[in-house]
Structure formats: structure tokens, C-alpha cells
Design an enzyme around this catalytic site. Structure first.
Site, short mmCIF file in Angstrom:
data_model
loop_
_atom_site.label_atom_id
_atom_site.label_comp_id
_atom_site.label_asym_id
_atom_site.label_seq_id
_atom_site.Cartn_x
_atom_site.Cartn_y
_atom_site.Cartn_z
N GLY A 154 0.09 4.39 -0.84
CA GLY A 154 -0.60 5.67 -0.84
C GLY A 154 -0.45 6.43 0.44
N ARG A 155 -1.52 6.53 1.14
CA ARG A 155 -1.63 7.42 2.29
C ARG A 155 -0.59 7.15 3.39
NH1 ARG A 155 -7.42 8.20 5.33
NH2 ARG A 155 -6.91 10.05 6.49
N TYR A 198 -3.01 11.23 -2.70
CA TYR A 198 -4.35 11.42 -3.25
C TYR A 198 -4.72 12.85 -3.62
CZ TYR A 198 -4.76 6.75 -1.32
OH TYR A 198 -4.54 5.46 -1.01
N GLU A 209 0.88 -1.17 0.00
CA GLU A 209 0.00 0.00 0.00
C GLU A 209 0.91 1.21 0.00
OE1 GLU A 209 -2.01 3.26 0.72
OE2 GLU A 209 -1.06 2.63 2.55
N CYS A 267 -18.98 26.35 -5.34
CA CYS A 267 -20.23 27.09 -5.09
C CYS A 267 -21.25 26.29 -4.28
CB CYS A 267 -20.82 27.56 -6.41
SG CYS A 267 -21.28 26.22 -7.50
N ARG A 276 -11.84 14.18 -0.82
CA ARG A 276 -12.14 13.22 0.24
C ARG A 276 -12.34 13.92 1.58
NH1 ARG A 276 -8.88 7.77 -1.17
NH2 ARG A 276 -9.06 7.93 -3.41
#
Length: 179
Positions: free
Chosen positions: A16-17, A121, A14, A92, A53
Site C-alpha cells: 500500500g502506502r 488508499y 505491504e 458539510c 484518513r
């Protein structure tokens, strides 16, 4: 190393984060400050288009936030200390908040907000809501012997021409020619 891949072990990765989140930050200038419902809100150009996210699932994707003055110095607290405030983005809709009720020195137009932990991400998940441009991404090295910080462009900021092309300018007359 070959023993790791002979079938005895299950290899799970893993990247990613957990590995990359701490290596990135978003710097956003406070465009203006306002108040709604009795709470100060600092409006920046970094919101849902970058921190998708965090905006839509803030409990699962929280960000640490730091406040700086317009010169990039840590913003000092004044008066009674930190002020609970929201950090809003440019989209908006009222829910475009990257931080809610965050205790920080009160932010004003021109101040800077650092959204930490955005190395995973955040730069790859940009979406073009409201035709907001993808920001530039810059790497830096602060380990030189002379103490200088060196910057390198990783990705150029998106231009207006690129946004128009991505939005279908090449086919602008397509719908008007349908019968």
C-alpha cells in the site's frame, strides 16, 4: 527463490502506502476562497470523501500540497510570501480540511491545488457522503521519445445516474408502501 518459501523465513508484504503513495495525486480546482478566524480558506471539491484518513487523522496521514494558477502553472508568491491557509473540501462540516495552516501562495477561485502522495488508499477509499461522486482516475506516461504526455482512463467519473442508483432509486417507493 524456492528457499524463501520452505518455512525458514517469514515473508511479510505491504503493497500500500510505502510503495504506491508517491505515485498518485489529486488535482482540485479552488471553487471559492473565504476567510474564517482570520485565516484564508480555499474550498475545493476534494475533501473527506477522497482523503478520509487525512481529514480525520491529519497527523498520521499528512499530504504535501502544491499551488497552481488556473492555467496549471506554479502559483507565484506575492507580497510578503506564502500565506498560512486551510484547504477545505465540499462536505458539510467545518472539519473537512485536507490541509491546515499550510503556507502557500494565497489561493483564489479558479486556482488548482495538487494533493500529493495519494497513490495509496485515496482512490479506493472514497465514500459517498453527501452523495458526492467518485472522481475519474487517469494514468499518464511522460516517457515518450517525442515528449508528449499520454493519458489513459483507469476509472470513469461517477455519473449522477450511478449515484441515484447506488442511493436506492430502484427501491424509492419501498418505505412509502409500509403500513
Amino acid at each position: 527463490m524456492p528457499g524463501l518459501f520452505d518455512g525458514r523465513y517469514k515473508l511479510v508484504t505491504e503493497f500500500g502506502r510505502s510503495l504506491l503513495a508517491k505515485s498518485g495525486l489529486v488535482l482540485a480546482r479552488v471553487e471559492y476562497a473565504k476567510s474564517a478566524g482570520g485565516r484564508p480558506i480555499a474550498v475545493t471539491h476534494a475533501g473527506a470523501q477522497l482523503a478520509t484518513r487525512t481529514v480525520f487523522a491529519p497527523e498520521a496521514w499528512p499530504l504535501r500540497v502544491l499551488a497552481y494558477d488556473a492555467e496549471g502553472r506554479p502559483k507565484p508568491e506575492t507580497g510578503d510570501g506564502p500565506v498560512p491557509q486551510d484547504i477545505a473540501g465540499p462536505c458539510c462540516f467545518a472539519g473537512d480540511l485536507v490541509a491546515r495552516d499550510r503556507a502557500l501562495p494565497e489561493l483564489a477561485a479558479g486556482d488548482l491545488v495538487a494533493l500529493l502522495d495519494t497513490g495509496a488508499y485515496y482512490f479506493s477509499n472514497h465514500f459517498a457522503y453527501n452523495s458526492l461522486p467518485r472522481p475519474g482516475i487517469y494514468g499518464f506516461d511522460a516517457t515518450s521519445a517525442d515528449g508528449d504526455v499520454r493519458f489513459a482512463t483507469v476509472r470513469e467519473p461517477q455519473t449522477v445516474d450511478e449515484i441515484v442508483a447506488e442511493s436506492g432509486a430502484k427501491h424509492a417507493l419501498g418505505l412509502s408502501r409500509l403500513r
